[in-house]
Design a protein around this motif. Structure first.
Motif, PDB file in Angstrom:
ATOM      1  N   THR A  16     -41.027  -7.044   3.656  1.00 20.70           N
ATOM      2  CA  THR A  16     -41.561  -6.269   2.543  1.00 20.70           C
ATOM      3  C   THR A  16     -43.027  -6.610   2.294  1.00 20.70           C
ATOM      4  O   THR A  16     -43.508  -7.684   2.645  1.00 20.70           O
ATOM      5  N   ARG A  17     -43.739  -5.664   1.682  1.00 17.28           N
ATOM      6  CA  ARG A  17     -45.169  -5.866   1.430  1.00 17.28           C
ATOM      7  C   ARG A  17     -45.436  -7.049   0.498  1.00 17.28           C
ATOM      8  O   ARG A  17     -46.345  -7.852   0.769  1.00 17.28           O
ATOM      9  N   PRO A  18     -44.680  -7.213  -0.617  1.00 10.77           N
ATOM     10  CA  PRO A  18     -44.929  -8.397  -1.469  1.00 10.77           C
ATOM     11  C   PRO A  18     -44.740  -9.712  -0.723  1.00 10.77           C
ATOM     12  O   PRO A  18     -45.522 -10.644  -0.900  1.00 10.77           O
ATOM     13  N   ILE A  78     -47.506 -12.681   0.012  1.00 13.76           N
ATOM     14  CA  ILE A  78     -47.269 -14.079  -0.351  1.00 13.76           C
ATOM     15  C   ILE A  78     -47.494 -14.982   0.860  1.00 13.76           C
ATOM     16  O   ILE A  78     -48.157 -16.027   0.771  1.00 13.76           O
ATOM     17  N   LEU A  79     -46.944 -14.584   2.009  1.00 16.87           N
ATOM     18  CA  LEU A  79     -47.109 -15.384   3.225  1.00 16.87           C
ATOM     19  C   LEU A  79     -48.573 -15.446   3.655  1.00 16.87           C
ATOM     20  O   LEU A  79     -49.057 -16.498   4.075  1.00 16.87           O
ATOM     21  N   TRP A  80     -49.270 -14.299   3.527  1.00 22.40           N
ATOM     22  CA  TRP A  80     -50.693 -14.311   3.876  1.00 22.40           C
ATOM     23  C   TRP A  80     -51.459 -15.243   2.940  1.00 22.40           C
ATOM     24  O   TRP A  80     -52.312 -16.016   3.390  1.00 22.40           O
ATOM     25  N   GLY A  81     -51.170 -15.166   1.653  1.00 24.65           N
ATOM     26  CA  GLY A  81     -51.864 -16.017   0.684  1.00 24.65           C
ATOM     27  C   GLY A  81     -51.626 -17.490   0.948  1.00 24.65           C
ATOM     28  O   GLY A  81     -52.558 -18.302   0.876  1.00 24.65           O
ATOM     29  N   LEU A  82     -50.388 -17.840   1.291  1.00 26.14           N
ATOM     30  CA  LEU A  82     -50.075 -19.241   1.590  1.00 26.14           C
ATOM     31  C   LEU A  82     -50.794 -19.697   2.854  1.00 26.14           C
ATOM     32  O   LEU A  82     -51.383 -20.781   2.889  1.00 26.14           O
ATOM     33  N   ALA A  83     -50.765 -18.842   3.886  1.00 21.16           N
ATOM     34  CA  ALA A  83     -51.438 -19.192   5.139  1.00 21.16           C
ATOM     35  C   ALA A  83     -52.942 -19.332   4.931  1.00 21.16           C
ATOM     36  O   ALA A  83     -53.575 -20.247   5.470  1.00 21.16           O
ATOM     37  N   GLY A 135     -41.437  -6.639  17.185  1.00 19.29           N
ATOM     38  CA  GLY A 135     -40.725  -5.932  16.124  1.00 19.29           C
ATOM     39  C   GLY A 135     -39.514  -6.645  15.559  1.00 19.29           C
ATOM     40  O   GLY A 135     -38.693  -6.022  14.877  1.00 19.29           O
ATOM     41  N   ALA A 136     -39.396  -7.951  15.811  1.00 21.73           N
ATOM     42  CA  ALA A 136     -38.216  -8.670  15.349  1.00 21.73           C
ATOM     43  C   ALA A 136     -38.130  -8.761  13.832  1.00 21.73           C
ATOM     44  O   ALA A 136     -37.034  -8.913  13.276  1.00 21.73           O
ATOM     45  N   PHE A 137     -39.279  -8.680  13.152  1.00 22.83           N
ATOM     46  CA  PHE A 137     -39.279  -8.819  11.694  1.00 22.83           C
ATOM     47  C   PHE A 137     -39.532  -7.492  10.984  1.00 22.83           C
ATOM     48  O   PHE A 137     -39.757  -7.462   9.780  1.00 22.83           O
ATOM     49  N   ALA A 138     -39.502  -6.391  11.737  1.00 26.66           N
ATOM     50  CA  ALA A 138     -39.739  -5.083  11.122  1.00 26.66           C
ATOM     51  C   ALA A 138     -38.559  -4.695  10.253  1.00 26.66           C
ATOM     52  O   ALA A 138     -37.408  -5.055  10.518  1.00 26.66           O
ATOM     53  N   ARG A 139     -38.868  -3.951   9.198  1.00 30.86           N
ATOM     54  CA  ARG A 139     -37.809  -3.492   8.302  1.00 30.86           C
ATOM     55  C   ARG A 139     -36.983  -2.444   9.015  1.00 30.86           C
ATOM     56  O   ARG A 139     -37.492  -1.526   9.650  1.00 30.86           O
ATOM     57  N   ARG A 140     -35.673  -2.577   8.902  1.00 30.19           N
ATOM     58  CA  ARG A 140     -34.760  -1.607   9.492  1.00 30.19           C
ATOM     59  C   ARG A 140     -34.053  -0.849   8.374  1.00 30.19           C
ATOM     60  O   ARG A 140     -33.405  -1.451   7.525  1.00 30.19           O
ATOM     61  N   VAL A 141     -34.201   0.462   8.392  1.00 28.73           N
ATOM     62  CA  VAL A 141     -33.564   1.300   7.371  1.00 28.73           C
ATOM     63  C   VAL A 141     -32.238   1.791   7.915  1.00 28.73           C
ATOM     64  O   VAL A 141     -32.176   2.454   8.957  1.00 28.73           O
ATOM     65  N   ALA A 142     -31.172   1.448   7.215  1.00 34.77           N
ATOM     66  CA  ALA A 142     -29.842   1.846   7.664  1.00 34.77           C
ATOM     67  C   ALA A 142     -29.668   3.355   7.539  1.00 34.77           C
ATOM     68  O   ALA A 142     -30.111   3.974   6.570  1.00 34.77           O
ATOM     69  N   TYR A 143     -29.001   3.965   8.520  1.00 34.99           N
ATOM     70  CA  TYR A 143     -28.756   5.404   8.496  1.00 34.99           C
ATOM     71  C   TYR A 143     -27.585   5.700   7.575  1.00 34.99           C
ATOM     72  O   TYR A 143     -26.510   5.102   7.694  1.00 34.99           O
ATOM     73  N   ARG A 144     -27.807   6.606   6.651  1.00 29.74           N
ATOM     74  CA  ARG A 144     -26.756   6.988   5.721  1.00 29.74           C
ATOM     75  C   ARG A 144     -26.561   8.499   5.794  1.00 29.74           C
ATOM     76  O   ARG A 144     -27.462   9.259   5.429  1.00 29.74           O
ATOM     77  N   PRO A 145     -25.413   8.966   6.279  1.00 30.03           N
ATOM     78  CA  PRO A 145     -25.168  10.404   6.368  1.00 30.03           C
ATOM     79  C   PRO A 145     -25.257  11.057   5.001  1.00 30.03           C
ATOM     80  O   PRO A 145     -24.837  10.499   3.992  1.00 30.03           O
TER      81      PRO A 145
END
Length: 212
Positions: free
Chosen positions: A2-4, A8-13, A195-205
């Motif tokens: 997620t963007r937040p 946070i990770l960028w700020g810490l790094a 792409g291991a940490f990319a967000r995955r959106v579950a498919y919902r019919p």
């Protein structure tokens, strides 16, 4: 991711990078508390100064190269900071490679730090080549790999205090950091690029008539 969380990770790094970079500059005038093993390196003069000047500068600038706003709105500044960063990495890498041959921690540590220097130099040369060829996707990938290794200066210092807690001597712990300070960083960078940490959106019919 997620963007937040990314922010946070960028700020810490960025915070840790700035802190380690500024603290490392003390080796140039030889002021304050310094690691006796580093100062006693057979090639400390002048290569410690070369390594610190380049590596600390790269660590100082590196996090800001990943800010989208800087790349998009201030691309000239991004470009010049990037050039300075790469030169810092190359200078720091050459200094680190020479010092690896004189490491007071022994040949095993020397091989680890020497391998880091070679991989670090290679990543930055590739990043520069891709930028000149205007292959910016590949340029960004090599820069991510580069900073993963640059950030090894931070992770090395994060690991050291934990070795006595698990019964590992400071000497053996330092030898271990010649490898674990940067190889896991590089693995994480590669996983991210794949792409291991990319967000995955579950498919919902959908049951709506529009979707039928």
């Amino acid at each position: 991711m997620t963007r937040p969380l990314t922010r946070i990770l960028w700020g810490l790094a960025a915070f840790l990078s700035l802190g380690v970079a500024i603290f490392s500059y003390r080796y140039l005038p030889r002021l304050g508390l310094m690691d006796p093993g580093i100062v006693a390196n057979l090639f400390a003069r002048p290569w410690l100064d070369v390594h610190v000047a380049g590596a600390a500068t790269a660590l100082l600038l590196g996090p800001f190269q990943f800010l989208p706003g800087l790349r998009e709105k201030h691309w000239r500044l991004h470009r010049w900071m990037g050039r300075t960063y790469v030169v810092g990495c190359l200078v720091g890498g050459v200094g680190g490679l020479v010092m690896a041959f004189g490491s007071t921690a022994g040949p095993v540590a020397g091989v680890g730090f020497g391998a880091l220097a070679v991989c670090w130099i290679t990543a930055n040369v590739q990043a520069w080549r891709m930028a000149l060829a205007r292959r910016f996707v590949e340029h960004r990938a090599w820069m991510i790999r580069s900073f993963a290794m640059t950030f090894g200066a931070v992770t090395l210092r994060l690991y050291l205090p934990f070795f006595p807690l698990v019964g590992v001597s400071p000497e053996d712990g330092y030898v271990a950091t010649a490898y674990i300070s940067w190889i896991p960083n590089l693995i994480v960078a590669e996983l991210y690029l794949r792409g291991a940490f990319a967000r995955r959106v579950a498919y919902r019919p959908s049951n709506s008539a529009v979707d039928r």
